[in-house]
Design a protein around this motif. Structure first.
Motif, short mmCIF file in Angstrom:
data_model
loop_
_atom_site.label_atom_id
_atom_site.label_comp_id
_atom_site.label_asym_id
_atom_site.label_seq_id
_atom_site.Cartn_x
_atom_site.Cartn_y
_atom_site.Cartn_z
N HIS A 21 0.71 -1.06 0.57
CA HIS A 21 0.15 -0.27 -0.30
C HIS A 21 0.44 1.35 0.09
O HIS A 21 0.47 2.51 -0.29
CB HIS A 21 -0.47 0.04 1.42
N LEU A 22 2.52 1.64 0.21
CA LEU A 22 2.72 2.37 -0.41
C LEU A 22 3.38 2.76 -1.24
O LEU A 22 3.92 3.46 -1.49
CB LEU A 22 4.90 1.82 0.25
N LYS A 23 3.33 1.81 -2.68
CA LYS A 23 3.47 1.86 -3.73
C LYS A 23 3.05 3.66 -4.92
O LYS A 23 3.59 3.84 -5.10
CB LYS A 23 2.73 0.58 -4.32
N TYR A 27 5.82 5.73 -6.31
CA TYR A 27 5.92 5.63 -7.46
C TYR A 27 6.02 7.57 -7.15
O TYR A 27 6.84 7.90 -8.58
CB TYR A 27 3.73 5.72 -8.36
N ARG A 28 4.99 8.77 -6.86
CA ARG A 28 5.91 9.51 -6.81
C ARG A 28 7.14 10.11 -6.10
O ARG A 28 7.60 11.07 -7.17
CB ARG A 28 4.95 10.64 -5.44
N ARG A 29 8.24 9.14 -5.71
CA ARG A 29 9.42 9.70 -5.17
C ARG A 29 10.23 9.81 -6.71
O ARG A 29 10.87 9.95 -7.06
CB ARG A 29 9.87 8.66 -4.77
N ILE A 30 9.66 8.41 -7.43
CA ILE A 30 10.29 7.49 -8.62
C ILE A 30 10.40 7.98 -9.65
O ILE A 30 11.36 8.71 -10.72
CB ILE A 30 9.62 6.22 -9.21
N HIS A 31 8.87 9.18 -10.31
CA HIS A 31 8.83 9.45 -10.74
C HIS A 31 9.04 11.01 -10.86
O HIS A 31 9.58 11.87 -12.03
CB HIS A 31 6.90 10.15 -11.26
N TRP A 32 9.14 11.56 -9.42
CA TRP A 32 10.22 12.38 -9.41
C TRP A 32 11.55 12.23 -9.74
O TRP A 32 12.02 13.37 -10.66
CB TRP A 32 10.31 13.42 -7.88
N ALA A 33 12.73 11.62 -9.53
CA ALA A 33 13.54 11.17 -9.73
C ALA A 33 13.76 10.70 -11.97
O ALA A 33 14.98 11.58 -12.00
CB ALA A 33 14.49 10.14 -9.43
N LEU A 64 18.18 1.18 -1.93
CA LEU A 64 16.90 1.39 -3.01
C LEU A 64 15.89 2.09 -2.48
O LEU A 64 15.89 2.62 -1.48
CB LEU A 64 16.10 -0.20 -2.11
N GLU A 65 16.35 3.26 -2.82
CA GLU A 65 15.64 4.78 -3.42
C GLU A 65 15.55 4.89 -4.72
O GLU A 65 16.04 4.16 -5.65
CB GLU A 65 16.92 5.47 -2.33
N ALA A 66 15.12 6.58 -4.79
CA ALA A 66 14.55 6.72 -6.16
C ALA A 66 15.14 6.29 -7.22
O ALA A 66 14.48 5.70 -8.70
CB ALA A 66 13.69 7.94 -5.64
N LYS A 67 16.15 7.29 -7.43
CA LYS A 67 16.82 7.14 -8.50
C LYS A 67 17.68 5.44 -8.65
O LYS A 67 17.56 5.25 -9.53
CB LYS A 67 18.18 7.82 -7.92
N ALA A 95 8.22 2.46 0.14
CA ALA A 95 7.80 2.72 -0.70
C ALA A 95 8.45 2.56 -1.86
O ALA A 95 7.82 2.52 -3.05
CB ALA A 95 7.43 4.20 -0.64
N VAL A 96 9.17 2.62 -2.09
CA VAL A 96 10.32 2.87 -3.63
C VAL A 96 9.98 1.13 -3.87
O VAL A 96 10.01 0.68 -5.00
CB VAL A 96 11.23 3.17 -3.35
N CYS A 97 10.29 0.14 -2.62
CA CYS A 97 9.98 -0.95 -2.66
C CYS A 97 8.73 -1.72 -3.07
O CYS A 97 8.51 -2.21 -4.54
CB CYS A 97 10.51 -1.77 -1.58
N ALA A 98 7.92 -0.94 -2.71
CA ALA A 98 6.68 -1.12 -2.78
C ALA A 98 6.64 -0.42 -4.29
O ALA A 98 5.43 -1.81 -5.05
CB ALA A 98 5.34 -1.06 -2.34
#
Length: 160
Positions: A21-23, A27-33, A64-67, A95-98
């Motif tokens: 449920h943290l996905k 996604y917000r973090r990944i899309h920002w990166a 395992l972080e956004a970048k 959240a990134v893992c999710a």
């Protein structure tokens, strides 16, 4: 400790993450990166067309972080089936893992996992008998050269 054990959409493996449920936050973090990685985005578009990793299993151990997730997504767009774990449990972002697990990567990482749990995650990733390894810290590579030599039967390359 594991609040979420997620069965793979492709069958077989089970992602071990904190909470699917943290996905959305992931996604917000990944899309920002991704907005700040134009070269990687161009490479991902090329990989999507050319499929250089089609049919390959890739074992990936990174912070395992956004970048890092941007890199994993790039490789997946190139056809790789990604089996991802954290190189450091304290830099792992749940959240990134999710989000990665939601996209079909097999993810074995939880923020704050013990060293024993982290070692189990590394072993889980190697069960796929990877074709390629990307490994920050050489933990997977050391396991493949040691107690998991049988899992290196398809290995064509690795980098640290």
């Amino acid at each position: 400790m594991y609040k979420e054990k997620r069965r793979s959409p492709k069958g077989g493996f089970i992602s071990r993450i904190r909470d699917i449920h943290l996905k959305e936050e992931g996604y917000r973090r990944i899309h920002w990166a991704e907005r700040h990685t134009p070269i990687l985005n161009r490479l991902a578009s090329r990989f999507e067309r050319e499929q250089p990793f089609a049919g390959m299993n890739m074992a990936i151990s990174l912070h395992l972080e956004a970048k890092s997730a941007c890199l994993v997504r790039c490789l997946m767009r190139g056809g790789a089936q990604a089996y991802v774990t954290g190189s450091n449990p304290y830099s792992t972002n749940d959240a990134v893992c999710a989000a990665l697990a939601d996209e079909g990567a097999e993810v074995f990482a939880i923020h704050g996992a013990t060293m024993g749990e982290t070692h189990e995650f590394w072993q889980e990733v190697l069960k796929v008998k990877p074709d390629l390894v990307i490994d920050d810290g050489a933990d997977l590579i050391n396991l493949l050269l040691g107690e998991h030599q049988a899992d290196a039967i398809h290995l064509i390359g690795a980098c640290e």
